[in-house]
Design an enzyme around this catalytic site. Sequence first.
Site, short mmCIF file in Angstrom:
data_model
loop_
_atom_site.label_atom_id
_atom_site.label_comp_id
_atom_site.label_asym_id
_atom_site.label_seq_id
_atom_site.Cartn_x
_atom_site.Cartn_y
_atom_site.Cartn_z
N HIS A 68 20.56 20.72 4.24
CA HIS A 68 19.78 20.65 3.00
C HIS A 68 18.43 19.98 3.28
O HIS A 68 17.37 20.51 2.91
CB HIS A 68 20.58 19.86 1.95
N GLU A 69 18.49 18.81 3.91
CA GLU A 69 17.25 18.08 4.22
C GLU A 69 16.40 18.84 5.24
O GLU A 69 15.17 18.83 5.17
CB GLU A 69 17.58 16.68 4.73
N HIS A 100 14.19 21.33 3.52
CA HIS A 100 12.95 20.73 3.02
C HIS A 100 11.95 20.54 4.15
O HIS A 100 10.76 20.87 4.02
CB HIS A 100 13.24 19.37 2.38
#
Length: 418
Positions: free
Chosen positions: A21-22, A25
């Site tokens: 998820h990170e 980004h």
Amino acid sequence: MLKIIGIVLFALLILVSVCLHEAGHMVTAKAFGMKVTRYFVGFGTTLFSFRRGETEYGVKAIPLGGFVKIVGMTPQDDDVAPEDEPRAMWRFPVWKRTIVMAAGSFTHFVLGFVLLWIVVSFVGITNPKWEKFLSSDDATINASAPYVAVAPCVPAAADGTNCNTAIAPAKQAGIANGDEITAVNGAAVHDYGDLVAAVRNAKQSSATVTFVHNGQTRTTNLQLASVKRAPLNDPKGTPVDTFAIGVSPSLPANVPLNVTYGPVDGVAQAGVLAGNTFTGIGSALTHLPGKVPGLWRALSGQPRDPNGPISVVGASELGGQTVALGQWGVFLLLAAALNFFVGVLNLFPLLPLDGGHIAIAWYEKVRSWLAHKRRRPEPARVNYYKLVPITNAVIVVLGAFSLLTILADIINPINILQ
């Protein structure tokens, strides 16, 4: 031991999904030219780190998530060096910021889809024919062909209790799962309803049963089990004395319970499952407030709702139970569903969730567009400090709900092993 292994594996899978998820980004931010200074797995004390280019990568002591630091996420960030001002995230076009903020949820959706694809392509899922059959109503079941599943014993009581393995007429007579019973005492049986009626209405405790096994017709004599059941014409009525042989409705033996679709057809099937999962998540979120009282009751030891909300602790527990049962397909399906849920939740238009940042970015965009149309000055950027009370309220609500589900999962976990 298998359960512990499953719990650890599921927890690791959750950690990997959060890190991806990170990473979503980070990768998109770097692709657009934003400055990313840190990417870490875990929280707390740094165990080790290294720098590559302008980004520090590392691992921290508490493996409960991860984070990425993008310079200038909001105009109020006061740690942006003068030379980094042009690369501050808030200065980029709204569509680029939207992609960066949505990339985290997108990685969850991709991971969830990949897990579904693995299951349907190689591990196997419940045959749609079985799903349709098992979800049919009584009228449909009774009208189906008289294929049977054989029980290891016949419960004597109407509530399904008092099941003696020494009393299993169908099993003892050699009838097997998927066989078709075609006659009872010489009278033809056309559907499952006919079969039940023929057994219940038997005049004596023995019967001659004709059935088809592996394409061959066989006839056997068996001793009927004396039981108490509700009358056929009054399913909710007082149980009466009658007979049973220890079978339930089924599909033919050549219809497998699980099927795989292969890597090509599995793509489309995974898409179908993903759509069903999103529909289920929408329904679950709609009914979520009504599930909270059940969590409170679970803390006092009352039965846990198997369809109620669970935390990552409960999900890991269920993951361990599925591994203990050898149900790796269910393990992966559970992991996929969790990823889809987290992806959807993160897109809610509330700070501090990613969806909150996206909502503010587009609010500013629309407000600027309206100001331009009305020939008015460019409005000031949203002051995130003024939104702190709302952000804190969201954190408190989500934190309280998470704490409640974690406590319920520790004190009174859902148990599929029982």
